[in-house]
Design a protein around this motif. Structure first.
Motif, PDB file in Angstrom:
ATOM      1  N   GLY A  71     -28.585 -43.281  27.233  1.00  0.00           N
ATOM      2  CA  GLY A  71     -29.772 -43.720  27.963  1.00  0.00           C
ATOM      3  C   GLY A  71     -29.464 -44.222  29.354  1.00  0.00           C
ATOM      4  N   SER A  72     -28.419 -45.007  29.505  1.00  0.00           N
ATOM      5  CA  SER A  72     -27.983 -45.497  30.812  1.00  0.00           C
ATOM      6  C   SER A  72     -26.474 -45.690  30.778  1.00  0.00           C
ATOM      7  N   VAL A  73     -25.849 -45.506  31.947  1.00  0.00           N
ATOM      8  CA  VAL A  73     -24.392 -45.587  32.058  1.00  0.00           C
ATOM      9  C   VAL A  73     -24.064 -46.351  33.338  1.00  0.00           C
ATOM     10  N   PRO A  74     -23.065 -47.243  33.325  1.00  0.00           N
ATOM     11  CA  PRO A  74     -22.662 -47.902  34.572  1.00  0.00           C
ATOM     12  C   PRO A  74     -22.299 -46.883  35.648  1.00  0.00           C
ATOM     13  N   ARG A  75     -22.751 -47.115  36.860  1.00  0.00           N
ATOM     14  CA  ARG A  75     -22.501 -46.167  37.946  1.00  0.00           C
ATOM     15  C   ARG A  75     -21.004 -45.903  38.135  1.00  0.00           C
ATOM     16  N   ALA A  76     -20.181 -46.951  37.945  1.00  0.00           N
ATOM     17  CA  ALA A  76     -18.744 -46.801  38.144  1.00  0.00           C
ATOM     18  C   ALA A  76     -18.110 -45.837  37.143  1.00  0.00           C
ATOM     19  N   ALA A  77     -18.770 -45.610  35.999  1.00  0.00           N
ATOM     20  CA  ALA A  77     -18.227 -44.712  34.983  1.00  0.00           C
ATOM     21  C   ALA A  77     -18.534 -43.253  35.286  1.00  0.00           C
ATOM     22  N   LEU A  78     -19.355 -42.983  36.314  1.00  0.00           N
ATOM     23  CA  LEU A  78     -19.727 -41.610  36.663  1.00  0.00           C
ATOM     24  C   LEU A  78     -19.429 -41.339  38.141  1.00  0.00           C
ATOM     25  N   PHE A 120     -30.117 -50.594  44.425  1.00  0.00           N
ATOM     26  CA  PHE A 120     -30.105 -51.984  43.995  1.00  0.00           C
ATOM     27  C   PHE A 120     -29.553 -52.152  42.586  1.00  0.00           C
ATOM     28  N   SER A 121     -29.186 -51.042  41.916  1.00  0.00           N
ATOM     29  CA  SER A 121     -28.725 -51.111  40.526  1.00  0.00           C
ATOM     30  C   SER A 121     -27.315 -50.570  40.395  1.00  0.00           C
ATOM     31  N   GLU A 122     -26.545 -51.163  39.503  1.00  0.00           N
ATOM     32  CA  GLU A 122     -25.187 -50.706  39.212  1.00  0.00           C
ATOM     33  C   GLU A 122     -25.161 -49.738  38.031  1.00  0.00           C
ATOM     34  N   HIS A 123     -26.335 -49.292  37.577  1.00  0.00           N
ATOM     35  CA  HIS A 123     -26.424 -48.359  36.456  1.00  0.00           C
ATOM     36  C   HIS A 123     -27.135 -47.074  36.883  1.00  0.00           C
ATOM     37  N   VAL A 124     -26.945 -46.044  36.086  1.00  0.00           N
ATOM     38  CA  VAL A 124     -27.638 -44.772  36.237  1.00  0.00           C
ATOM     39  C   VAL A 124     -28.327 -44.482  34.919  1.00  0.00           C
ATOM     40  N   ALA A 176     -34.282 -60.581  35.036  1.00  0.00           N
ATOM     41  CA  ALA A 176     -34.173 -59.123  35.060  1.00  0.00           C
ATOM     42  C   ALA A 176     -32.884 -58.693  34.376  1.00  0.00           C
ATOM     43  N   GLY A 177     -32.989 -57.703  33.497  1.00  0.00           N
ATOM     44  CA  GLY A 177     -31.812 -57.127  32.874  1.00  0.00           C
ATOM     45  C   GLY A 177     -31.224 -56.047  33.765  1.00  0.00           C
ATOM     46  N   PRO A 178     -30.084 -55.481  33.385  1.00  0.00           N
ATOM     47  CA  PRO A 178     -29.421 -54.486  34.240  1.00  0.00           C
ATOM     48  C   PRO A 178     -30.216 -53.198  34.417  1.00  0.00           C
ATOM     49  N   LEU A 179     -31.176 -52.918  33.512  1.00  0.00           N
ATOM     50  CA  LEU A 179     -31.892 -51.645  33.584  1.00  0.00           C
ATOM     51  C   LEU A 179     -33.319 -51.767  34.110  1.00  0.00           C
ATOM     52  N   LEU A 180     -33.788 -52.983  34.403  1.00  0.00           N
ATOM     53  CA  LEU A 180     -35.167 -53.125  34.864  1.00  0.00           C
ATOM     54  C   LEU A 180     -35.384 -52.412  36.191  1.00  0.00           C
ATOM     55  N   GLU A 181     -34.375 -52.429  37.053  1.00  0.00           N
ATOM     56  CA  GLU A 181     -34.488 -51.751  38.342  1.00  0.00           C
ATOM     57  C   GLU A 181     -34.741 -50.251  38.158  1.00  0.00           C
ATOM     58  N   LEU A 182     -34.154 -49.656  37.099  1.00  0.00           N
ATOM     59  CA  LEU A 182     -34.288 -48.217  36.877  1.00  0.00           C
ATOM     60  C   LEU A 182     -35.558 -47.855  36.124  1.00  0.00           C
ATOM     61  N   ALA A 183     -36.209 -48.844  35.517  1.00  0.00           N
ATOM     62  CA  ALA A 183     -37.388 -48.551  34.692  1.00  0.00           C
ATOM     63  C   ALA A 183     -38.576 -48.119  35.534  1.00  0.00           C
ATOM     64  N   ILE A 184     -38.608 -48.541  36.780  1.00  0.00           N
ATOM     65  CA  ILE A 184     -39.728 -48.275  37.671  1.00  0.00           C
ATOM     66  C   ILE A 184     -39.215 -47.519  38.891  1.00  0.00           C
TER      67      ILE A 184
END
Length: 289
Positions: A15-22, A50-54, A167-175
Motif C-alpha cells: 500500500g505504501s513504501v518509504p521513499r528511501a526504499a525505492l 512533503f511526504s517521505e512515503h510513496v 498526522a500519520g506518515p500517510l495522511l499527506e498521500l491520502a489527499i
C-alpha cells in the motif's frame, strides 16, 4: 524482473513504501513505466514533496464511476474519508503553510532563524473532543468518531495517542494536495468573500436570481468542458475532464448530458469506459435532421 515490476508489486502488496526504499523511482523512465502499469488497473502513484512515503490511490476516472461503490482502494467508508479530509486540512495544510511561510500561528515574535527551525519541527495537533464538538452532527457521536480515528491510526493516516490526534506518515498521500489547495482557494475563499460582501450590502437574493446564478455557472462549466475535450484532441474520459475543469463528476455529468442533447458532444461506451467526443458543426447539424 524489471525494476518497474518490482516497485508495482511492493506498492500493491504494502500500500505504501518509504521513499528511501525505492531509489529507482527517481529515474523518469522507471517512474513513467510504474505510472503506466498502475494506470492500467485504475490506480495512480501517490507522492508528495512533503511526504517521505510513496503510495497508491484510485484514479479520478474510477472514483467518478457511479458503479464503483468504494471511495478508496482500502475500502474506507464515506465517513472515514470525510474525517480524513477534515484532518488533512487541520493537520497537513497547517504544516505545509508553516513550512512555506516559516511562521507558526501565534509565534510571529520569534527571530527569523528561530521561526524557520520551529516551522520545520511543527506538528499540529487536534483534540478528539474538539472534533466531537464540531462534527457530531455530520460524523456521529463520540464513540463513532473515536472508532474512525482508531481505524485511520491503524492504517497509518493518523498518529498520536489518546485524545491528541496528529498526522500519520500517510495522511499527506491520502489527499491530492495540489487539487485540494486549489479547491480551497477557488471555492471556499470565494464563498467567504461573497458572504462578506453580501452582509456588507445587506442584500437579499430572490429565487429567480439564485436560479440564474446556477444556470450561469453551468454554462461556464459547459464551455470549460468543451474546451477540455478539444484540448485532448476531441475525445476525453470523465477522469480527464474532471482533472482539467476542476469540477466534480456529478456536475460534469449534468453538463455533458445537456451537451449531448444539444448535439455538441457524443458519448461512446458505458460507465468507466465512457468517452465523450466533440462533434463538428456539420455532424451536429446532421444529428438534428
Amino acid at each position: 524482473m524489471s525494476e518497474a515490476t518490482r516497485i508495482c508489486a511492493r506498492l500493491l502488496r504494502e500500500g505504501s513504501v518509504p521513499r528511501a526504499a525505492l531509489p529507482d523511482l527517481d529515474f523518469p523512465d522507471v517512474r513513467h513505466e510504474v505510472e503506466r502499469r498502475l494506470g492500467g488497473v485504475g490506480l495512480v502513484l501517490a507522492t508528495s514533496v512533503f511526504s517521505e512515503h510513496v503510495g497508491i490511490r484510485l484514479s479520478p476516472e474510477i472514483t467518478a464511476d457511479t458503479a464503483f461503490d468504494a471511495a478508496t482502494n482500502l475500502g474506507l467508508r464515506s465517513d472515514a474519508c470525510a474525517l480524513m479530509v477534515i484532518l488533512w486540512a487541520r493537520l497537513v495544510l497547517q504544516k505545509r503553510t508553516a513550512a512555506e511561510t516559516r511562521e507558526l500561528p501565534g509565534q510571529s515574535a520569534l527571530f527569523t532563524r528561530e521561526q524557520a527551525a520551529a516551522a520545520r519541527s511543527f506538528r499540529p495537533r487536534v483534540r478528539l473532543e474538539a472534533l466531537v464538538r464540531e462534527f457530531r452532527p455530520v460524523l456521529g457521536g463520540r464513540s463513532r468518531i473515536q472508532s474512525l480515528v482508531t481505524q485511520l491510526r491503524r492504517l497509518g493516516f493518523l498518529a498520536g495517542y489518546g485524545e491528541q490526534i496528529e498526522a500519520g506518515p500517510l495522511l499527506e498521500l491520502a489527499i491530492d494536495g495540489e487539487r485540494m489547495v486549489a479547491f480551497l482557494r477557488r471555492e471556499v475563499l470565494a464563498k467567504l468573500v461573497a458572504e462578506r460582501e453580501g452582509r456588507a450590502e445587506d442584500a437579499t437574493e430572490d429565487g429567480e436570481a439564485r436560479g440564474q446564478r446556477v444556470l450561469d455557472a453551468l454554462e461556464a462549466l459547459s464551455v470549460r468542458a468543451v474546451e477540455a475535450i478539444a484540448q485532448l484532441g476531441g475525445s476525453a474520459a470523465m477522469g480527464d475532464l474532471a482533472r482539467l475543469t476542476d469540477a466534480p463528476a456529478s456536475r460534469l455529468r449534468r453538463v455533458l448530458r445537456e451537451l449531448e442533447t444539444a448535439g455538441r458532444v457524443r458519448r461512446t461506451g458505458e460507465r468507466a469506459s465512457a468517452r465523450y467526443h466533440l462533434l463538428a458543426p456539420k455532424e451536429a447539424a446532421e444529428g438534428d435532421l
